[in-house]
Design an enzyme around this catalytic site. Sequence first.
Site: not given
Length: 180
Positions: A99, A146-147, A150
């Site tokens: 990251c 993953h995004e 966030h």
Amino acid sequence: MIRKILPATDPRLRIKSKPVTKIDKKVLQLIQDLQDTLAVQKDPEGIGLAAPQIGKNVRVFVTNYKKFKRVVINPEIISKSPKLQDSKTQSKKEIMEGCLSLPHYYGPLKRSQKVKVKYETLSTDHRTPVTKIEEFSDFDAQIILHEIDHLEGILFIDHLLKEKKPLYRVKGDIWEEVEI
């Protein structure tokens, strides 16, 4: 404009992001800032960047990895497959994930091999939103998940802790296990 990427310790990365209600000049500028900031990340190289990582808690992220380029606004996961499987051994397949908010740290994660997402993006004239439903697989799915994490205030190290997996710091060619 190139923006500063927040470190993993910044509490703003733990806030669930708000939906974008209107794609206006501010949102278009945010998208441009995300793209500009991602483009200059070379050590380590970046492949995705979410708005919370530059201090904006709205549901927007961009990706740029080889031919996989996306602007994603207000993503909703429609479905996802079970965690990655290695077809030869039928064991769970792990990919080293990192990251930009925690540069040079990586950990072995298992994510879904396929994910179907509904999201908005920009039309070719960059003026009007277009709604898409798209299925992503393999590494592209890992990037998308993953995004989206966030946008939910989740970092990849949260998954490592939950799965009791190690975290590694990389210096040059040396991988060193570190405490989380």
